[in-house]
Write a protein that holds these residues in place. Structure first.
Motif, PDB file in Angstrom:
ATOM      1  N   SER A 118       0.800  -1.227   0.000  1.00 26.05           N
ATOM      2  CA  SER A 118       0.000   0.000   0.000  1.00 26.05           C
ATOM      3  C   SER A 118       0.833   1.277   0.000  1.00 26.05           C
ATOM      4  N   ASP A 119       2.167   1.175   0.004  1.00 27.68           N
ATOM      5  CA  ASP A 119       2.970   2.406  -0.050  1.00 27.68           C
ATOM      6  C   ASP A 119       4.050   2.271  -1.113  1.00 27.68           C
ATOM      7  N   ILE A 120       4.511   3.410  -1.605  1.00 24.90           N
ATOM      8  CA  ILE A 120       5.416   3.463  -2.746  1.00 24.90           C
ATOM      9  C   ILE A 120       6.749   2.788  -2.446  1.00 24.90           C
ATOM     10  N   ASP A 121       7.334   3.045  -1.292  1.00 26.89           N
ATOM     11  CA  ASP A 121       8.647   2.495  -0.975  1.00 26.89           C
ATOM     12  C   ASP A 121       8.632   0.964  -0.984  1.00 26.89           C
ATOM     13  N   ALA A 122       7.572   0.390  -0.398  1.00 24.88           N
ATOM     14  CA  ALA A 122       7.466  -1.071  -0.390  1.00 24.88           C
ATOM     15  C   ALA A 122       7.299  -1.604  -1.812  1.00 24.88           C
ATOM     16  N   LEU A 123       6.578  -0.868  -2.643  1.00 24.52           N
ATOM     17  CA  LEU A 123       6.368  -1.289  -4.026  1.00 24.52           C
ATOM     18  C   LEU A 123       7.676  -1.242  -4.808  1.00 24.52           C
ATOM     19  N   ILE A 124       8.450  -0.189  -4.614  1.00 20.99           N
ATOM     20  CA  ILE A 124       9.745  -0.072  -5.301  1.00 20.99           C
ATOM     21  C   ILE A 124      10.654  -1.227  -4.911  1.00 20.99           C
TER      22      ILE A 124
ATOM     23  N   LYS B 285      -3.419  -0.790  -8.461  1.00 16.04           N
ATOM     24  CA  LYS B 285      -4.194  -0.199  -7.380  1.00 16.04           C
ATOM     25  C   LYS B 285      -3.695   1.197  -7.019  1.00 16.04           C
ATOM     26  N   LEU B 286      -2.368   1.418  -7.092  1.00 18.01           N
ATOM     27  CA  LEU B 286      -1.795   2.706  -6.690  1.00 18.01           C
ATOM     28  C   LEU B 286      -1.679   3.680  -7.856  1.00 18.01           C
ATOM     29  N   ALA B 287      -1.847   3.226  -9.074  1.00 20.11           N
ATOM     30  CA  ALA B 287      -1.787   4.130 -10.226  1.00 20.11           C
ATOM     31  C   ALA B 287      -2.993   5.083 -10.203  1.00 20.11           C
ATOM     32  N   PRO B 288      -2.873   6.275 -10.801  1.00 18.35           N
ATOM     33  CA  PRO B 288      -1.700   6.831 -11.487  1.00 18.35           C
ATOM     34  C   PRO B 288      -0.682   7.386 -10.499  1.00 18.35           C
ATOM     35  N   PHE B 289       0.576   7.508 -10.975  1.00 20.96           N
ATOM     36  CA  PHE B 289       1.666   7.958 -10.124  1.00 20.96           C
ATOM     37  C   PHE B 289       2.057   9.389 -10.477  1.00 20.96           C
ATOM     38  N   SER B 290       2.498  10.133  -9.475  1.00 17.30           N
ATOM     39  CA  SER B 290       2.887  11.528  -9.671  1.00 17.30           C
ATOM     40  C   SER B 290       4.309  11.622 -10.209  1.00 17.30           C
ATOM     41  N   ALA B 291       4.699  12.857 -10.569  1.00 18.12           N
ATOM     42  CA  ALA B 291       6.065  13.100 -11.043  1.00 18.12           C
ATOM     43  C   ALA B 291       7.080  12.781  -9.948  1.00 18.12           C
ATOM     44  N   ASP B 292       6.721  13.098  -8.701  1.00 18.68           N
ATOM     45  CA  ASP B 292       7.626  12.773  -7.591  1.00 18.68           C
ATOM     46  C   ASP B 292       7.762  11.259  -7.428  1.00 18.68           C
ATOM     47  N   ASP B 293       6.649  10.559  -7.620  1.00 18.10           N
ATOM     48  CA  ASP B 293       6.705   9.102  -7.549  1.00 18.10           C
ATOM     49  C   ASP B 293       7.664   8.551  -8.610  1.00 18.10           C
ATOM     50  N   LYS B 294       7.600   9.125  -9.802  1.00 20.82           N
ATOM     51  CA  LYS B 294       8.460   8.660 -10.888  1.00 20.82           C
ATOM     52  C   LYS B 294       9.926   8.831 -10.528  1.00 20.82           C
ATOM     53  N   LYS B 295      10.257   9.938  -9.858  1.00 19.71           N
ATOM     54  CA  LYS B 295      11.642  10.150  -9.436  1.00 19.71           C
ATOM     55  C   LYS B 295      12.071   9.066  -8.451  1.00 19.71           C
ATOM     56  N   ARG B 296      11.178   8.713  -7.553  1.00 19.67           N
ATOM     57  CA  ARG B 296      11.505   7.691  -6.560  1.00 19.67           C
ATOM     58  C   ARG B 296      11.682   6.315  -7.224  1.00 19.67           C
ATOM     59  N   PHE B 297      10.951   6.110  -8.309  1.00 25.33           N
ATOM     60  CA  PHE B 297      11.075   4.850  -9.053  1.00 25.33           C
ATOM     61  C   PHE B 297      12.312   4.845  -9.964  1.00 25.33           C
ATOM     62  N   GLY B 298      13.082   5.934  -9.958  1.00 20.09           N
ATOM     63  CA  GLY B 298      14.195   6.093 -10.892  1.00 20.09           C
ATOM     64  C   GLY B 298      15.095   4.876 -11.043  1.00 20.09           C
ATOM     65  N   PRO B 299      15.686   4.347  -9.954  1.00 21.92           N
ATOM     66  CA  PRO B 299      16.579   3.178 -10.094  1.00 21.92           C
ATOM     67  C   PRO B 299      15.868   1.953 -10.677  1.00 21.92           C
TER      68      PRO B 299
END
Length: 929
Positions: free
Chosen positions: A438-444, A469-483
């Motif tokens: 349910s959170d971005i860090d765990a998903l990454i 379930k968590l989509a759509p993602f923000s621009a900040d989310d995309k940065k966190r998904f960078g690696p």
């Protein structure tokens, strides 16, 4: 279905590019010669741009969509090769050295004529990247343009050359033009182990003409006097001392035998042969024992030194080695009786060997040689490890009172303690629920995990669930998904990316991530449209379906997302999920609907019927009600039939659906009719070998069908040939992640999966092909919610007769665990093995070995194995299978251990049995008991 993008056509922007596109080599060289050499490097960017486009075109099936728009011509390649060498860096040339493989002479001529900056450290750079650069490097070396590299890749490149070839330069050619190969690199081949792809063992194994092997080459060079026999013997022993893996070490053992050294030649290396007795490679030890026996017979070795060297061999698991060591001890004592007790102190450790006949030989020798106090104490400590049939003899030798056998022992009544068949635990128990991210860090973190762990299908499904379930993602989310996105770019399928083909789940996740964050819809690597009807196509189609769902802009769970391990969806969760998505107006792809029904956990709860009844009236909801056991009106065969077929498989796992049979008739295996299987064995021979092929016959007959019928689709079509049905391909493929995911498609019915696994393993019992991925089928048997169905039992029966130790170990674990958990019907397994023993495909000795190991796995396991043996030994008593003696010996040991009488049907078969050799003695002992 996603369409492949049409790439923008390459347009030449410079004169150099125009010459390359035209394939005009002469004008291109004239153009460069008109410039100063220092100016050539300014063309690097342009040249590398062409290189990327031309390289990519090699993997493009539809050239009309390629940037180059046509197949690259030989003239264009020549222009590109020369441009890279003259205008680019050392790294550029080394990285693209493959384009010089066919014509290394071009590189030589350009080097001589121009010596561009790219030649600096080129050879060392090239050889460190790729052993395939040997021909280029050797051509440069012969031309005096380079020095010989010291990197192992140079030697591997030499090893990859043909001993004899009429098409390409062979080893004789290179020796003729570079005689120094003989005293340097060729001998150094004895110093390197090689790799999975290149080794002396591997090269000779696949060379069909024995005159053109590396072994024969070295023997020929020895006969010509190029190498002395002493030198080759020294190099061979040096290689064996390195304890490389058995396959690669085996070449040197065989070369030693082919060299056939004399006693005088071997005497020089006495200490080294003694040292090889400590090798971890069985063939190396066997070779050393053979040599030591020869040396001992010729009085060419110290008996004391030989005694010391033999000590570790007496506790070896390799029976033949223990036997040879005992015979050597016999010879030592014949020549020096004073060493008898010292020999006994060594031989006593052989009591650890599991074979009762070997223990008997050792006890006989201990009695003959005598034991000192220390050896007697050691024997007492080992007494519990000794087979029941030998225990009294050893106890008598030690002066320990033996068990009283004058009266028959009472049969131990332990039936109440033995496992019985039990209902399976619920596959949707709370403890088996999948976590919800349910959170971005765990998903990454989970995405990164899947990229490295392609086989974890539960985590893969959890990640897909969270992404939608968590989509759509923000621009900040995309940065966190960078690696993660950077990694996805390397994994994503494309025409020029053939890496990571062994990670199909990870590649599909990469494809989905690229769609979510880059809005790029990459084409699938496998699809039904391309005629691929396997699990990979189903996976790719599902990714496309999830893209279609994401494109609707709603944050929802995938309809077919599992809620529990192994692919199951709890009925209550699916009901609420489809209710929510119907309200949102979500359009669900047909495959996602079918997959969700197939993954539905069976349930008869009336409350679920009520919940499903409250759903709006749609074809999918009606099929869901049917899957849950409600009585519904089923429409005639048509566009919604795939939903009702899937519902029938959820409602009646492994059973026929009489309602649909009446409505739809024969749709194929796992349609209205549950699939049923049987194996047939075909024997074929050539001049040298006999081959056994297991054919899996499925009823109803598999056939071509629309891709929406997933339960039927997972049965590959067959081709009839002289009465046999040959499967055109396996549905699960040759990847563990794919096999596991295919099992998650219909988790309540794994019959098709296990039948496929049994078929695969049955045709590879002797491990002629390293099919490590087949363990995925066996690992499913370890799950306590998996029923041991008829196909599961056949899978187990075949694997217990397999050669590969890793597979057999998993099968043994599954055998004992499933029996202790009350999932396995031991009688059914015994009958399956009994049937296989009637065929020439399996070996009784392998069953003896694997089941003996199983008997030691748990305190109750001897009871299970005893029951299996009592049925197995009844196969063809008048003409028993080869190696039946091994089964009889172990049955005798188990009978003594469990203290049970043989069943009457076993005794009847034993009385009729016609067997000689060791089997005759074991048979006599069984009947006497």
């Amino acid at each position: 279905m996603a369409e492949q993008k049409i790439e923008a056509a390459f347009a030449a922007k410079t004169p150099l590019e125009e010459f390359v596109v035209a394939g005009n080599y002469q004008d291109m060289m004239a153009y460069l010669q008109a410039q100063e050499k220092t100016q050539w490097s300014q063309h690097r960017t342009s040249v590398m741009r062409m290189n990327k486009v031309m390289e990519k075109s090699r993997y493009t099936m539809d050239m009309s969509k390629s940037a180059w728009r046509s197949n690259v011509t030989a003239q264009q390649w020549q222009c590109l090769r020369s441009a890279i060498f003259l205008c680019c860096t050392t790294n550029d040339v080394a990285e693209n050295s493959w384009i010089f493989f066919i014509k290394p002479e071009e590189l030589v001529e350009l080097w001589k004529a121009y010596t561009p900056p790219s030649t600096e450290n080129l050879v060392s750079n090239m050889v460190s990247r790729n052993q395939g650069s040997f021909r280029i490097i050797q051509s440069l070396l012969i031309s005096g343009l380079a020095e010989r590299p010291t990197h192992d890749n140079y030697l591997l490149g030499l090893l990859s050359q043909e001993i004899h070839s009429d098409r390409v330069p062979d080893v004789a050619y290179w020796i003729k033009h570079d005689p120094e190969l003989l005293q340097g690199p060729l001998l150094q081949l004895f110093d390197i182990e090689g790799t999975t792809d290149i080794s002396l063992a591997g090269r000779d194994k696949y060379t069909h003409n024995s005159a053109h092997t590396w072994q024969q080459l070295f023997l020929n060079l020895c006969q010509k006097g190029v190498y002395s026999r002493e030198l080759l013997l020294d190099k061979t022993l040096g290689a064996l001392e390195k304890d490389w893996i058995q396959f690669r070490s085996g070449w040197f053992s065989r070369f030693h035998d082919a060299l056939a050294p004399t006693v005088e030649e071997m005497r020089v290396f006495n200490e080294r042969y003694l040292g090889l007795c400590h090798s971890r490679i069985p063939p190396t030890v066997s070779m050393a024992l053979k040599v030591l026996g020869t040396l001992q017979a010729a009085d060419a070795i110290s008996n004391t030194a030989l005694l010391t060297a033999l000590q570790p061999l007496l506790s070896s698991a390799v029976k033949a080695q223990v036997d040879v060591a005992l015979k050597l001890l016999d010879q030592i004592i014949l020549k020096d009786a004073s060493l008898a007790q010292e020999a006994a102190s060594i031989a006593v450790f052989g009591l650890l060997h599991e074979a009762a006949d070997m223990q008997k030989k050792i006890i006989s020798r201990l009695s003959k040689w005598g034991m000192d106090a220390a050896t007697q104490e050691q024997a007492r400590q080992l007494l519990p490890q000794v087979a029941a049939s030998n225990r009294n003899a050893l106890m008598a030798l030690l002066g320990t009172p033996a068990a009283d056998t004058s009266k028959p022992s009472a049969i131990i009544q332990i039936s109440q303690a033995l496992p019985i068949l039990q209902p399976l635990p619920s596959p949707i128990a709370e403890s088996r629920a999948l976590p919800i991210i349910s959170d971005i860090d765990a998903l990454i973190e989970a995405c990164a995990y899947i990229f490295e762990n392609n086989d974890d299908t539960d985590c893969f499904e959890t990640v897909l669930h969270a992404l939608l379930k968590l989509a759509p993602f923000s621009a900040d989310d995309k940065k966190r998904f960078g690696p993660v996105l950077k990694r996805a770019q390397k994994l994503k399928p494309s025409s020029d990316n053939w890496r990571n083909m062994d990670k199909p789940l990870a590649r599909e996740l990469a494809r989905l991530l690229v769609f979510i964050f880059e809005a790029e819809r990459l084409p699938p690597t496998s699809s039904f449209a391309k005629g691929r009807f396997d699990v990979h196509s189903v996976l790719c189609q599902r990714t496309d379906d999830l893209m279609d769902i994401l494109a609707q802009g709603k944050s929802v769970s995938p309809l077919a997302a599992p809620s529990h391990q192994r692919g199951y969806i709890a009925p209550a969760i699916l009901i609420e999920r489809t209710r929510e998505q119907h309200v949102l107006g979500l359009q669900q792809p047909l495959q996602e609907q079918v997959l969700s029904l197939l993954r539905l956990a069976p349930s008869n709860e009336t409350s679920l019927h009520e919940q499903a009844a409250s759903l709006s009236d749609t074809p999918y909801h009606n099929a869901l009600r049917y899957a849950l056991g409600s009585q519904v009106s089923i429409p005639a065969k048509g566009k919604d039939s795939s939903l009702y077929i899937a519902a029938a498989r959820a409602r009646y796992p492994n059973e026929d659906d009489a309602n649909l049979i009446q409505l739809y008739g024969d749709f194929g295996p796992d349609g209205a009719h549950a699939a049923r299987y049987r194996f047939e064995i075909e024997v074929s021979k050539n001049e040298v070998y006999t081959f056994y092929h297991s054919h899996l016959r499925t009823t109803p007959t598999p056939r071509a069908i629309d891709q929406a019928y997933l339960s039927i689709l997972r049965h590959p079509q067959v081709i009839e040939d002289q009465g046999y049905f040959h499967r055109t391909e396996g549905f699960g493929g040759n990847n563990e992640g794919q096999i596991r995911w295919s099992a998650s498609m219909i988790p309540s019915s794994l019959e098709a999966v296990f039948a496929e696994g049994a078929h695969a393993i049955a045709n590879n019992l002797d491990w002629w092909e390293a099919a490590w991925y087949n363990k995925a089928y066996l690992n499913l048997l370890l799950d306590p919610t998996v029923p041991m169905s008829s196909s599961a039992i056949m899978l187990l029966a075949f694997t217990l007769a397999g050669k590969e130790p890793g597979q057999t170990a998993v099968a043994i674990d599954a055998l004992v665990a499933s029996w202790l958990e009350g999932r396995l019907d031991a009688t059914a397994l015994a009958n399956a093995i009994h049937g296989l023993l009637a065929t020439p495909q399996v070996k009784a000795s392998r069953y003896a070995k694997s089941l003996a190991t199983a008997a030691r796995a748990h305190a109750l396991a001897p009871q299970l194995v005893f029951q299996l043996y009592c049925t197995m030994v009844t196969q063809s008593p008048q003409s028993p299978p080869k190696d039946m003696a091994a089964l009889l010996e172990l049955l005798h040991e188990l009978r003594l251990e469990v203290k049970q009488n043989l069943p009457e049907h076993t005794l009847a078969a034993l009385r009729d049995m016609q067997i000689g050799g060791k089997g005759k003695a074991a048979l006599k002992a069984l009947l006497a008991g």
